[in-house]
Scaffold this motif. Structure first.
Motif, short mmCIF file in Angstrom:
data_model
loop_
_atom_site.label_atom_id
_atom_site.label_comp_id
_atom_site.label_asym_id
_atom_site.label_seq_id
_atom_site.Cartn_x
_atom_site.Cartn_y
_atom_site.Cartn_z
N GLU A 54 0.84 -1.21 0.00
CA GLU A 54 0.00 0.00 0.00
C GLU A 54 0.87 1.26 0.00
O GLU A 54 0.60 2.21 -0.74
N LYS A 68 -8.75 6.16 0.65
CA LYS A 68 -8.42 4.83 1.16
C LYS A 68 -8.04 3.93 -0.01
O LYS A 68 -8.57 4.08 -1.12
N LEU A 70 -8.09 -0.03 -1.05
CA LEU A 70 -8.65 -1.33 -0.67
C LEU A 70 -8.14 -2.42 -1.61
O LEU A 70 -8.04 -2.21 -2.82
N LEU A 72 -9.32 -5.80 -2.79
CA LEU A 72 -10.54 -6.61 -2.74
C LEU A 72 -10.49 -7.75 -3.77
O LEU A 72 -9.49 -7.94 -4.46
N TYR A 234 -17.46 -0.44 1.25
CA TYR A 234 -16.11 0.14 1.29
C TYR A 234 -15.71 0.56 2.69
O TYR A 234 -14.57 0.41 3.10
N GLN A 237 -14.78 -2.41 4.77
CA GLN A 237 -13.48 -2.94 4.30
C GLN A 237 -12.34 -2.03 4.73
O GLN A 237 -11.29 -2.51 5.17
N ALA A 238 -12.55 -0.72 4.64
CA ALA A 238 -11.50 0.23 5.04
C ALA A 238 -11.22 0.09 6.54
O ALA A 238 -10.06 0.07 6.97
N ASP A 241 -8.99 -2.86 7.18
CA ASP A 241 -7.76 -2.95 6.37
C ASP A 241 -7.86 -4.02 5.29
O ASP A 241 -6.91 -4.79 5.06
N SER A 242 -9.00 -4.07 4.60
CA SER A 242 -9.28 -5.03 3.52
C SER A 242 -9.22 -6.48 4.00
O SER A 242 -9.01 -7.39 3.19
#
Ligand SMILES: *Cc1c(COP(=O)(O)O)cnc(C)c1O
Length: 369
Positions: A54, A68, A70, A72, A234, A237-238, A241-242
């Motif tokens: 990241e 952010k 992600l 996924l 989202y 997930q954020a 941290d995915s």
């Protein structure tokens, strides 16, 4: 072992140096005694891998703090649904059709809520020639109340690309642009702040299949309808941290290696320079063929990543594919929906591969023209 020149649209060629590094680390990652594939996604080793990936992606794309990132799954196709599920919130969104993928995104969004077609460059005729340009601003009918304006910034099948942010349509004030960048993300520097949300399947220009990147402005999160799956939300997930569930650890590891490789090449300004050079070579091979090869796309939006072209007849196209495979090339057959030939020149395709293809094309047209 010989690696052939792989022009596949996706899953696509990866940098040879990255494949070698993955091979060297496959059985024993960094002296730990196990493959990265075999480790817990919550352990210290994988945490280091995803955090470094990241950080490097943020550096490469200069992603502002209020976005952010992600990691996924489900491909760009699941984002066709996840975007409206997260952003519509009872409103309507605008879609511009510039090729197969933006058309699909529009259709899929219509299953979730209200998705207007704000413009389309589709024209009647041969399917391969159906989309050959970008829309002018005065052709768009934009809703000032739209939840977002969706674009596919590089149409992988038709070879039509928004080559810079200057080419983007002017969205009404406060309407964020959502971009499907699957097939050209990381091919050049991008002004992230011009977009509210960017998504991309990894298997074109980043990593193996299985990983989908989402870069989303924080204020666009947290408006999902209450009943959407948490995996698709989202904000959830954020906040996790995915890692709401097991992420696609090996593809994330590979993406991390590719990000390091991109930095070592000189970052995105350097990749953009090489990509422009590669595409110029291939378009020259097409345009200087006395009409043997043709690409119908308007010059100002010809994709640097995916270059479709035709030969005088389908029999010659079939022969071109056959002969190219015999000569050490792969993946040149066009998408089944449009036919013809397509060469994808992603970051991992070296200039030497494009030079070899241009030579092959000149030789083939000399023999068959
Ligand atoms: C390949 C592609 C898709 C579909 O990606 P999946 O990962 O197979 O869902 C969507 N949009 C664009 C622009 C693509 O190139």
């Amino acid at each position: 072992m010989t690696r052939i020149w792989n022009f596949s649209a996706g899953p696509a060629t990866l940098p040879e140096a990255v494949l070698r590094q993955a091979q060297a680390e496959l059985l024993d990652w960094h002296g730990v005694g196990a493959s990265i594939m075999e480790m817990s996604h919550r352990g210290q080793y994988f945490t280091e891998v995803i955090q470094t990936a990241e950080a490097n992606l943020r550096e490469l794309l200069a992603i502002p703090q209020n976005y952010k990132v992600l990691f996924l799954q489900g491909g760009a196709t699941l984002q066709f649904s996840a975007v409206p599920m997260n952003l519509l919130n009872g409103r309507s969104a605008d879609y511009v059709a510039t090729g197969t993928w933006s058309k699909k995104a529009h259709q899929e969004a219509g299953r979730i809520g209200k998705a207007r077609l704000a413009g389309s460059t589709e024209q009647a005729g041969q399917p391969a020639d159906g989309f050959i340009r970008l829309p002018r601003q005065d052709e768009l009918n934009l809703d000032p109340q739209a939840a977002y304006l969706h674009l596919c910034t590089n149409e992988t099948i038709h070879g039509v690309e928004f080559l810079s942010e200057a080419r983007l349509p002017q969205a009404p004030a406060n309407v964020p642009i959502v971009a499907d960048m699957s097939s050209h993300i990381l091919s050049r520097p991008v002004e992230i702040s011009r977009y509210g949300l960017i998504y991309a399947g990894a298997q074109k220009n980043i990593a193996p299949s299985g990983l989908t990147l989402v870069i989303v402005r924080e204020d666009l999160m947290g408006h999902a309808a209450m009943n959407i799956p948490r995996l698709l939300d989202y904000k959830t997930q954020a906040e996790n941290d995915s890692m709401l569930n097991t992420p696609t650890t090996f593809a994330i590891y590979m993406a991390g290696l590719v990000f390091q490789w991109l930095k070592a090449q000189g970052g995105l300004p350097r990749m953009a320079e090489i990509n422009r050079k590669k595409a110029a070579l291939l378009y020259a091979a097409i345009d200087n063929s006395q009409g043997f090869y043709t690409n119908p796309v308007a010059p100002e939006c010809r994709s640097l990543m995916n270059i479709p072209f035709r030969l005088p007849c389908v029999e010659q196209e079939a022969e071109f594919v056959r002969a190219s495979e015999a000569a050490g090339f792969m993946g040149l057959k066009g998408h089944k929906s449009v036919g013809g030939i397509r060469a994808s020149l992603y970051n991992a395709m070296p200039l030497a591969g494009v030079e070899a293809l241009a030579r092959f094309m000149r030789e083939f047209s000399r023999q068959h023209g």
